[in-house]
Design a protein around this motif. Structure first.
Motif: not given
Length: 105
Positions: A32, A45-46, A48-53, A14
Motif C-alpha cells: 500500500s 492506494i494499493d 496495483d491501483s498505483w500502476q493503473q493511475l 493524477d
C-alpha cells in the motif's frame, strides 16, 4: 499507466482527476501507498491501483503547508534545541549547608 516508483515526499498529479498529492508512506509488505492531498486528506492506494493511475510528476504547491495549518511564522522559527550555558553545572544541584555558621563552600 504509472511506471513511476512511489517516492516518499514526492508530489504527483493524477492526470485523470487533476488532483495533486504527496506520497507520505510506502508499505511494501502490505502493498500500500499512503498519499496526502493538499486539503490534508490522507488516502491509501494499493500497488496495483498505483500502476493503473496516469501520474505526472508535480512540483510542491506554494501553499502546501495549508493542510498542516502552518503559518509563515512557523517557518521562521528553528527547531534547534536551546541549551543554557550552565546546564551541566553540578554546583547548581547542590544545596548549601550552613551549620553553626560554617558554610560548605
Amino acid at each position: 499507466m504509472a511506471s513511476q516508483v512511489p517516492v516518499i515526499g514526492a508530489w504527483y498529479q493524477d492526470a485523470t482527476d487533476d488532483e495533486i498529492f504527496e506520497v507520505v508512506a510506502v508499505d511494501e509488505h502490505a502493498g500500500s501507498i499512503e498519499i496526502q492531498f493538499m486539503d490534508g486528506e490522507v488516502s491509501e492506494i494499493d500497488l496495483d491501483s498505483w500502476q493503473q493511475l496516469l501520474l505526472l510528476p508535480a512540483e510542491a504547491p506554494e501553499d502546501w503547508r495549508a493542510s498542516y495549518e502552518l503559518s509563515n511564522e512557523d517557518s521562521l522559527s528553528s527547531d534547534d534545541i536551546y541549551i543554557p550555558d550552565n546546564w551541566n553545572d553540578p554546583l547548581l544541584d547542590m544545596d548549601s549547608d550552613t551549620i553553626y555558621g560554617l558554610d560548605d563552600f
